[in-house]
Design a protein around this motif. Structure first.
Motif, PDB file in Angstrom:
ATOM      1  N   UNK A 162       0.828  -1.200   0.000  1.00  0.00           N
ATOM      2  CA  UNK A 162       0.000   0.000   0.000  1.00  0.00           C
ATOM      3  C   UNK A 162       0.867   1.257   0.000  1.00  0.00           C
ATOM      4  N   UNK A 163       1.923   1.267   0.798  1.00  0.00           N
ATOM      5  CA  UNK A 163       2.817   2.420   0.837  1.00  0.00           C
ATOM      6  C   UNK A 163       3.531   2.619  -0.497  1.00  0.00           C
ATOM      7  N   UNK A 164       3.943   1.529  -1.127  1.00  0.00           N
ATOM      8  CA  UNK A 164       4.617   1.629  -2.426  1.00  0.00           C
ATOM      9  C   UNK A 164       3.661   2.170  -3.482  1.00  0.00           C
ATOM     10  N   UNK A 165       2.438   1.640  -3.506  1.00  0.00           N
ATOM     11  CA  UNK A 165       1.444   2.103  -4.490  1.00  0.00           C
ATOM     12  C   UNK A 165       1.107   3.575  -4.258  1.00  0.00           C
ATOM     13  N   UNK A 166       0.967   3.950  -2.973  1.00  0.00           N
ATOM     14  CA  UNK A 166       0.656   5.345  -2.665  1.00  0.00           C
ATOM     15  C   UNK A 166       1.814   6.277  -3.011  1.00  0.00           C
ATOM     16  N   UNK A 167       3.020   5.753  -3.110  1.00  0.00           N
ATOM     17  CA  UNK A 167       4.188   6.569  -3.439  1.00  0.00           C
ATOM     18  C   UNK A 167       4.385   6.708  -4.937  1.00  0.00           C
ATOM     19  N   UNK A 168       3.778   5.827  -5.726  1.00  0.00           N
ATOM     20  CA  UNK A 168       4.006   5.838  -7.174  1.00  0.00           C
ATOM     21  C   UNK A 168       3.597   7.160  -7.806  1.00  0.00           C
ATOM     22  N   UNK A 169       2.469   7.720  -7.391  1.00  0.00           N
ATOM     23  CA  UNK A 169       1.998   8.965  -8.005  1.00  0.00           C
ATOM     24  C   UNK A 169       2.902  10.152  -7.692  1.00  0.00           C
ATOM     25  N   UNK A 170       3.248  10.416  -6.418  1.00  0.00           N
ATOM     26  CA  UNK A 170       4.091  11.585  -6.155  1.00  0.00           C
ATOM     27  C   UNK A 170       5.510  11.469  -6.703  1.00  0.00           C
ATOM     28  N   UNK A 171       6.072  10.255  -6.813  1.00  0.00           N
ATOM     29  CA  UNK A 171       7.455  10.152  -7.282  1.00  0.00           C
ATOM     30  C   UNK A 171       7.583  10.474  -8.762  1.00  0.00           C
ATOM     31  N   UNK A 172       6.453  10.544  -9.465  1.00  0.00           N
ATOM     32  CA  UNK A 172       6.544  10.935 -10.872  1.00  0.00           C
ATOM     33  C   UNK A 172       7.014  12.381 -11.023  1.00  0.00           C
ATOM     34  N   UNK A 173       6.901  13.138  -9.941  1.00  0.00           N
ATOM     35  CA  UNK A 173       7.393  14.518  -9.966  1.00  0.00           C
ATOM     36  C   UNK A 173       8.896  14.563 -10.183  1.00  0.00           C
ATOM     37  N   UNK A 174       9.572  13.470  -9.807  1.00  0.00           N
ATOM     38  CA  UNK A 174      11.031  13.421  -9.930  1.00  0.00           C
ATOM     39  C   UNK A 174      11.464  13.660 -11.370  1.00  0.00           C
ATOM     40  N   UNK A 175      10.731  13.127 -12.325  1.00  0.00           N
ATOM     41  CA  UNK A 175      11.114  13.274 -13.728  1.00  0.00           C
ATOM     42  C   UNK A 175      11.044  14.718 -14.204  1.00  0.00           C
ATOM     43  N   UNK A 176      10.182  15.508 -13.567  1.00  0.00           N
ATOM     44  CA  UNK A 176      10.027  16.889 -14.004  1.00  0.00           C
ATOM     45  C   UNK A 176      10.989  17.852 -13.312  1.00  0.00           C
ATOM     46  N   UNK A 177      11.734  17.353 -12.367  1.00  0.00           N
ATOM     47  CA  UNK A 177      12.687  18.205 -11.664  1.00  0.00           C
ATOM     48  C   UNK A 177      13.957  18.390 -12.507  1.00  0.00           C
ATOM     49  N   UNK A 178      14.277  19.603 -12.846  1.00  0.00           N
ATOM     50  CA  UNK A 178      15.504  19.935 -13.593  1.00  0.00           C
ATOM     51  C   UNK A 178      16.545  20.469 -12.603  1.00  0.00           C
ATOM     52  N   UNK A 179      17.713  19.870 -12.562  1.00  0.00           N
ATOM     53  CA  UNK A 179      18.730  20.288 -11.567  1.00  0.00           C
ATOM     54  C   UNK A 179      19.055  21.777 -11.654  1.00  0.00           C
ATOM     55  N   UNK A 180      19.228  22.310 -12.840  1.00  0.00           N
ATOM     56  CA  UNK A 180      19.616  23.713 -12.961  1.00  0.00           C
ATOM     57  C   UNK A 180      18.555  24.640 -12.407  1.00  0.00           C
ATOM     58  N   UNK A 181      17.287  24.353 -12.752  1.00  0.00           N
ATOM     59  CA  UNK A 181      16.199  25.222 -12.280  1.00  0.00           C
ATOM     60  C   UNK A 181      15.968  25.072 -10.792  1.00  0.00           C
ATOM     61  N   UNK A 182      16.071  23.860 -10.290  1.00  0.00           N
ATOM     62  CA  UNK A 182      15.839  23.648  -8.868  1.00  0.00           C
ATOM     63  C   UNK A 182      16.934  24.225  -7.997  1.00  0.00           C
ATOM     64  N   UNK A 183      18.189  24.204  -8.515  1.00  0.00           N
ATOM     65  CA  UNK A 183      19.319  24.692  -7.723  1.00  0.00           C
ATOM     66  C   UNK A 183      19.606  26.169  -7.926  1.00  0.00           C
ATOM     67  N   UNK A 184      18.888  26.782  -8.828  1.00  0.00           N
ATOM     68  CA  UNK A 184      19.119  28.202  -9.108  1.00  0.00           C
ATOM     69  C   UNK A 184      18.759  29.030  -7.870  1.00  0.00           C
TER      70      UNK A 184
END
Length: 413
Positions: A389-411
């Motif tokens: 259940x915890x793994x399934x509930x985590x699947x949706x929010x972890x998709x945000x990881x793909x949209x994180x750009x290092x340059x923009x996030x660290x700016x």
């Protein structure tokens, strides 16, 4: 510098457990949500098994739920079913034992051979102040097993060790004939089973060992040992029918009836439908209620865990950006969060199981008056379910990881 796979795994697990230590508040919220869900599910599932066993035991008070009789006869005592050999009782017991060994090792069917004979009843000592004799239904069976098969019958003056000259008299018949425990009566069989002839066999004297109150037609009957009634009626080795108490729900009872009917074609195996279907409806309702509540709670907890993991991922956007800048792939970062969710689920499941089992035992004692031990199968079910259940509930929010750009996030960091 490249790291070997073993070093990568070590770093991965180090980051996983380090993330749980850094974000303690979010981790505690996640574990708390999973713990509450696991505790409630453990409570319901442990109660599910205990309450079902308690209800099955309670329905045993209604007596036999299956009747085995010759074909073409009614399965009611007042209908005077045709006779069959007592050897059929051993064959029924053997068939039931084979089924229990192959399919239901925990279930034991109760088998009670019964012989019905219309007899004439008189007081052993004639008294003009007492009513005269009358024709009654004499029931030959095992007196000890009779009380065990019908635990709701109320016996007054019962004796655990019934003798061959003991009998049990129905409450209405005892009141009409003014019999009490310890009195003696004489029983003789009519030569005609329909009672048309007044020719009586030699009477046999019985001692009234108990008065039974049933609330049905048995209150007008007299119960005597089977072998004694066979000898009295001149019917050695004969019985009228076999009463059975088959444990289980409606499907299990019907399966037992089908197997007995297939194995013993000369006999008619019939359910006592009022008992069978009432028991089946109650157990099915309890089963559906418990499972529905468990599913509802799991959905609610999944939403809570998803919200918690979303907050964790959003707060750690810069950490994710640093890992991706250092060469971590999206897959590795997502696996890190999924592993974190699985650890939270496992910890919450283990703690929740024991808390739920404790409350289940307390509830079972207070409400159902039964000592309930934790079911062994519930522990792995709870632990695996909460982790998944915890793994399934985590699947949706972890998709945000793909949209994180290092340059923009660290700016501007």
């Amino acid at each position: 510098m490249r790291h070997d796979p073993k070093s990568r795994r070590s770093i991965f697990w180090l980051l996983c457990f380090r993330s749980l230590q850094v974000k303690r508040l979010q981790a505690l919220l996640g574990i708390g949500s999973l713990l509450v869900g696991a505790a409630v599910c453990s409570l319901l599932l442990n109660l599910y098994g205990g309450v079902e066993r308690k209800m099955t035991e309670s329905f045993r008070a209604f007596g036999a739920n299956v009747i085995v009789a010759p074909h073409g006869t009614a399965a009611q005592s007042s209908a005077l079913p045709s006779l069959m050999d007592k050897a059929w009782a051993d064959k029924v017991a053997t068939t039931a034992a084979i089924r229990r060994k192959n399919r239901q090792p925990e279930a034991a069917a109760t088998i009670l051979p019964v012989l019905y004979v219309v007899s004439h009843l008189d007081p052993a000592v004639p008294d003009p102040r007492l009513p005269g004799g009358e024709n009654v239904m004499a029931v030959g069976t095992d007196l000890g097993s009779l009380a065990e098969t019908n635990p709701n019958w109320r016996l007054e003056g019962s004796n655990a060790d019934f003798k061959t000259d003991d009998c049990i008299v129905g409450a209405h018949l005892a009141a009409e004939m003014r019999f009490h425990s310890g009195d003696q009566l004489q029983l003789s069989s009519l030569s005609s089973r329909g009672g048309a002839s007044a020719n009586h066999a030699a009477p046999v004297t019985f001692r009234v060992a108990a008065i039974v109150s049933t609330g049905d037609s048995a209150d007008d009957q007299v119960f005597v040992p089977l072998a004694t009634l066979e000898q009295l009626a001149g019917l050695p080795g004969k019985i009228s029918l076999i009463e059975m108490r088959v444990p289980g729900d409606t499907q299990q009872i019907e399966a037992a009836i089908h197997q007995l009917s297939s194995a013993l074609p000369p006999l008619a195996v019939r359910p006592v439908r009022q008992i069978v279907y009432s028991e089946g409806r109650v157990l099915s309702t309890i089963r559906r209620l418990m499972l529905a509540l468990t599913a509802l709670i799991l959905v609610i907890i999944a939403l809570c865990v998803a919200a918690t993991m979303t907050a964790i991922v959003l707060e750690r956007r810069k950490d994710v950006a640093v890992m991706k800048a250092l060469g971590a792939s999206d897959r590795m970062v997502m696996e890190l969060f999924l592993c974190e969710g699985a650890v939270l689920g496992l910890l919450g499941g283990v703690a929740g199981f024991f808390i739920g089992a404790f409350f289940a035992r307390d509830v079972a004692t207070r409400l159902f008056h039964v000592a309930l031990a934790p079911s062994a199968w519930v522990f792995p079910v709870i632990c695996i379910s909460t982790a998944l259940l915890a793994v399934i509930a985590t699947l949706l929010p972890v998709r945000v990881v793909r949209r994180i750009q290092p340059a923009a996030a660290l700016k501007g960091a």
